[in-house]
Design a protein around this motif. Structure first.
Motif, PDB file in Angstrom:
ATOM      1  N   GLY A   1      22.909 -25.415  33.908  1.00 17.10           N
ATOM      2  CA  GLY A   1      23.962 -24.404  33.824  1.00 17.10           C
ATOM      3  C   GLY A   1      23.533 -23.051  34.350  1.00 17.10           C
ATOM      4  N   CYS A   2      22.379 -22.559  33.900  1.00 15.55           N
ATOM      5  CA  CYS A   2      22.048 -21.182  34.242  1.00 15.55           C
ATOM      6  C   CYS A   2      20.797 -21.084  35.090  1.00 15.55           C
TER       7      CYS A   2
ATOM      8  N   TYR B   1      26.383 -21.872  24.009  1.00 15.86           N
ATOM      9  CA  TYR B   1      27.535 -21.270  24.675  1.00 15.86           C
ATOM     10  C   TYR B   1      28.572 -22.324  25.029  1.00 15.86           C
TER      11      TYR B   1
ATOM     12  N   SER C   1      31.992 -21.742  23.039  1.00 18.61           N
ATOM     13  CA  SER C   1      32.961 -20.933  23.753  1.00 18.61           C
ATOM     14  C   SER C   1      33.586 -21.652  24.932  1.00 18.61           C
ATOM     15  N   LEU C   2      32.757 -22.333  25.727  1.00 17.75           N
ATOM     16  CA  LEU C   2      33.271 -22.834  27.001  1.00 17.75           C
ATOM     17  C   LEU C   2      34.012 -24.164  26.856  1.00 17.75           C
TER      18      LEU C   2
ATOM     19  N   ASN D   1      33.390 -26.980  28.041  1.00 15.20           N
ATOM     20  CA  ASN D   1      33.364 -27.810  29.261  1.00 15.20           C
ATOM     21  C   ASN D   1      31.913 -28.108  29.510  1.00 15.20           C
TER      22      ASN D   1
ATOM     23  N   PRO E   1      29.249 -28.405  32.204  1.00 17.09           N
ATOM     24  CA  PRO E   1      29.212 -28.179  33.661  1.00 17.09           C
ATOM     25  C   PRO E   1      28.766 -29.414  34.429  1.00 17.09           C
TER      26      PRO E   1
ATOM     27  N   SER F   1      32.254 -23.300  35.508  1.00 19.73           N
ATOM     28  CA  SER F   1      31.438 -23.450  34.301  1.00 19.73           C
ATOM     29  C   SER F   1      29.998 -23.054  34.579  1.00 19.73           C
ATOM     30  N   MET F   2      29.483 -23.466  35.756  1.00 16.59           N
ATOM     31  CA  MET F   2      28.102 -23.094  36.064  1.00 16.59           C
ATOM     32  C   MET F   2      27.961 -21.585  36.193  1.00 16.59           C
TER      33      MET F   2
ATOM     34  N   LEU G   1      29.744 -19.332  34.690  1.00 16.92           N
ATOM     35  CA  LEU G   1      29.817 -18.694  33.380  1.00 16.92           C
ATOM     36  C   LEU G   1      28.513 -18.863  32.613  1.00 16.92           C
ATOM     37  N   CYS G   2      27.859 -20.022  32.748  1.00 20.99           N
ATOM     38  CA  CYS G   2      26.565 -20.190  32.072  1.00 20.99           C
ATOM     39  C   CYS G   2      25.560 -19.195  32.629  1.00 20.99           C
ATOM     40  N   TYR G   3      25.587 -18.994  33.941  1.00 20.32           N
ATOM     41  CA  TYR G   3      24.651 -18.041  34.525  1.00 20.32           C
ATOM     42  C   TYR G   3      24.931 -16.637  34.035  1.00 20.32           C
TER      43      TYR G   3
ATOM     44  N   GLN H   1      26.183 -15.809  31.191  1.00 27.75           N
ATOM     45  CA  GLN H   1      25.678 -15.674  29.821  1.00 27.75           C
ATOM     46  C   GLN H   1      24.197 -15.374  29.834  1.00 27.75           C
ATOM     47  N   ARG H   2      23.491 -15.997  30.779  1.00 29.32           N
ATOM     48  CA  ARG H   2      22.064 -15.723  30.876  1.00 29.32           C
ATOM     49  C   ARG H   2      21.829 -14.265  31.268  1.00 29.32           C
TER      50      ARG H   2
ATOM     51  N   ALA I   1      37.629 -22.698  31.023  1.00 28.13           N
ATOM     52  CA  ALA I   1      36.738 -21.737  31.671  1.00 28.13           C
ATOM     53  C   ALA I   1      37.395 -20.357  31.731  1.00 28.13           C
TER      54      ALA I   1
ATOM     55  N   SER J   1      37.253 -18.684  28.336  1.00 30.70           N
ATOM     56  CA  SER J   1      35.904 -18.251  28.022  1.00 30.70           C
ATOM     57  C   SER J   1      35.551 -17.002  28.811  1.00 30.70           C
TER      58      SER J   1
END
Lengths: 413, 256
Positions: free
Chosen positions: A364-365, A396, A400-401, A403, A405, B86-87, B89-91, B93-94, B126, B129
């Motif tokens: 994800g991140c 997260y 919240s999401l 989904n 990824p 989604s990817m 948004l995860c980034y 958050q980081r 998404a 969020s």
């Protein structure tokens, strides 16, 4: 472990308050909340170990997730999505006790405000009303409505406490109101009870039976101690009873009531509800809005049945009574209907399996999953798409999401 | 390319992350904050980070085509918007976790393919969020008709939606509309939203309706009164005796 510390702290505070009657006691009070030395841990040789907050937080989160999803993931449990919730606040003498800083009433009010906003975020089609108990009588503070601002404003305006508290009066009042709502709605009551007594004009057992027959689900959060009558009420009506140990525990307990509860099978009657999807009014059109009775330009919505103008959605048209929503409001509840599977933890033994894809970064991140020294840190994997995620993304995604990824990035065939 | 560079030039703290979403996969293409992008051989006139980006983009296209080869032709070819959002948004958050001095993050979606209706729930998740984390989603749609998903995304999160009329001037659209940071947006006149249509479409005829009936169990929309809900199978007017089965709850159409 955190709960034990909190309990010890509370007992200590109560002792302190009794001893320092004449002295301001500010010396003890200053330290009461910050006994940070108690949170340190020692390892075998007596050296201080740095607190691994992240793993603790994650373990707590996973425990909560597991307890919520043990039943609900094996089969889709029907949830009550259209909720009518009455929040009953106990503003009797007991609410001015200062064991929660600055006082129980202030803590309750602040958390109820946060809860109301979170509630409407997760349940846009639902409505809340507020009831307060003061001087042994229950008053209705606001009517059932879908706008968080009006409830919060009314709550903050009227925060004084006095007198006794009466559980039966509150239940009678709420029962009268909730009996009138249609059958497709989920009838719920959340009582925030600080007192240890209740001063009732009649037989409270009869009232509880009446509530049970009207399919009202009553939950109680106690702030002082466990009471039999509250426990009995919750058991009879199928609600949750919990007692808060301190402010953060109270916040956790009240937020647990924000997502929709499972609907009880015999009570849940499926119904078709007539709703309208209004269009925006044309730019520059002038009309009198039906909610504020003022003349407004542009920017509103027109009820499709009676053509009255309303200012915001979701709402009920004041002229014809049609529920007006827009499709994003319905979409907000979809993640309750299609929950994602919780991720599995990756244990060190599984990491050495030969077919494990060498993935060094969280999907994800893109954060590295390897600690300095080449030791892999805690991470989790999705059982469907087999991608690896770090702990923060896990939290997260599930909170919240909603989904995954990895699953979304694969074309579902 | 020039657009990415121009954003990076505006402020020393700016970061750009490019995620590509193809028909079958999504992946991170370029991350300006990672050290790996500094390396790489000089490729003639272009500096190393450009060549890296183009190379990765080509690899991604090849991988995407390979994955799609053994599947049958579909009627609507849509890209995986939900996965890449989604990817992203995860980034983001980081980035929020990284400390107090992060720039304000936002997402820019550049899309040419039409919306895939099966992604409706994931895209809305998404979007909500992003709204909660206060991340605006801007969109620049270069396809044929309007994209309802992107219009709703920009409206709900407070971003900007642009459908350029002349594709030759794409760079000009990008720099004038999307390059400004969030704080300056209040001073600049941005393209006004043309009024997003939030009406839903009914499940039986797929037409947009003004008034409809909603099933209280699964929130599916019907245009006239039915005896039984076609998505969750609950009979109206009777108490439910068991839970709805998992297979019935798949959605087939978006509500635009």
């Amino acid at each position: 472990m955190a709960n034990n510390i909190a309990e010890k702290r509370r007992q200590q505070e109560e002792d302190d308050e009794e001893e320092d009657g004449d002295l301001d006691g500010w010396g003890e009070r200053n330290y009461a909340d910050e006994r940070s030395w108690e949170a340190l841990q020692e390892d075998e040789s007596g050296l201080l170990r740095p607190l691994d907050n992240k793993a603790m937080y994650h373990a707590q989160y996973r425990r909560r997730l597991r307890s919520l999803s043990t039943a609900s993931n094996s089969q889709r449990i029907q949830k009550g999505l259209i909720r009518f919730l009455y929040i009953v606040l106990d503003l009797s003498r007991a609410a001015s006790v200062m064991d929660f800083r600055p006082s129980r009433m202030a803590v309750v009010a602040k958390n109820v405000e946060a809860f109301i906003r979170e509630f409407f975020d997760q349940n846009p089609l639902s409505q809340i009303a507020l009831v307060i108990i003061k001087d042994g009588v229950a008053y209705s503070l606001t009517d059932l409505g879908g706008s968080p601002e009006s409830h919060v404003k009314a709550l903050m305006a009227k925060l004084e406490c006095s007198g006794d508290s009466s559980l039966q009066n509150a239940l009678e009042l709420v029962h009268e109101y909730l009996d009138q709502i249609p059958s497709y709605g989920n009838r719920e009551v959340l009582i925030l009870y600080s007192a240890l007594t209740t001063c009732d004009p009649g037989d409270i057992m009869e009232t509880i039976q009446k509530c049970k027959k009207s399919k009202m689900r009553c939950s109680v959060i106690g702030l002082s101690a466990e009471m039999f009558i509250c426990k009995h009420l919750c058991q009879e009506t199928g609600g949750l009873y919990s007692v808060a140990l301190d402010e953060s525990h109270f916040k956790e307990l009240i937020m647990e009531h924000a997502p929709p509860p499972p609907a009880i099978a015999e009570f849940a009657i499926a119904n078709l509800i007539k709703m309208g999807f209004p269009q925006r009014a044309a730019e520059g059109s002038i009309s009198i809005c039906s909610c504020h009775k003022e003349c407004k330009v542009g920017e509103g919505y027109i009820c499709p049945r009676c053509k009255a103008r309303v200012c915001e959605l979701p709402t009920e048209c004041r002229i014809c009574g049609l529920t007006l929503v827009s499709s994003p409001h319905l979409a907000r509840s979809y993640h309750h209907l299609f929950p994602i599977t919780p991720f599995d933890e990756v244990t060190p033994s599984r990491q050495n399996e030969p077919h494990r894809r060498s993935q060094k970064t969280c999907f994800g991140c893109q954060q590295g999953l390897v600690n300095p020294g080449n030791k892999p840190s805690l991470h989790v994997t999705c059982p469907k798409c087999k991608q690896y995620f770090c702990l923060d993304c896990d939290i997260y995604i599930h909170e919240s999401l909603h989904n995954c990824p990895g699953c979304e990035s694969l074309r579902a065939s | 390319m020039a657009f990415v560079n121009s954003i990076l030039l505006l402020n020393q703290l700016n970061q750009v992350v490019v995620i590509a979403s193809g028909y079958n996969t999504c992946d991170y293409i370029y991350d300006s904050s990672s050290d790996a992008s500094q390396l790489g051989p000089e490729n003639g006139k272009m500096p190393s980070l450009y060549s890296n980006l183009l190379q990765k983009l080509e690899d991604f296209m090849i991988k995407d085509e390979k994955l799609g080869k053994d599947q049958s032709q579909r009627a609507i070819k849509s890209s995986l918007l939900s996965g890449s959002m989604s990817m992203a948004l995860c980034y983001i958050q980081r980035v929020f976790r990284s400390g107090p001095f992060h720039p304000q993050p936002r997402i820019l979606c550049l899309q040419g393919s039409p919306d895939g209706p099966e992604q409706y729930v994931a895209v809305m998740n998404a979007i909500f969020s992003a709204q909660r984390s206060m991340v605006p989603i801007d969109s620049c749609y270069v396809g044929a008709h309007n994209s309802a998903f992107l219009q709703q995304a920009s409206y709900i999160t407070g971003g900007v939606y642009v459908k350029p009329q002349h594709l030759d001037g794409l760079f000009q659209y990008l720099t004038t509309v999307f390059a400004t940071d969030l704080h300056s947006r209040s001073f600049i006149q941005l393209p006004r939203p043309a009024g997003v249509d939030f009406r839903a479409s009914c499940f039986c005829h797929k037409t947009t309706i003004d008034m409809g009936y909603i099933c209280s169990v699964c929130l599916s929309i019907f245009c006239n009164h039915h005896k039984k809900c076609s998505t969750c199978g609950s009979v109206f007017g009777q108490a439910q005796s068991d839970t709805s089965s998992a297979s019935d709850l798949k959605r087939k159409a978006p509500e635009t």
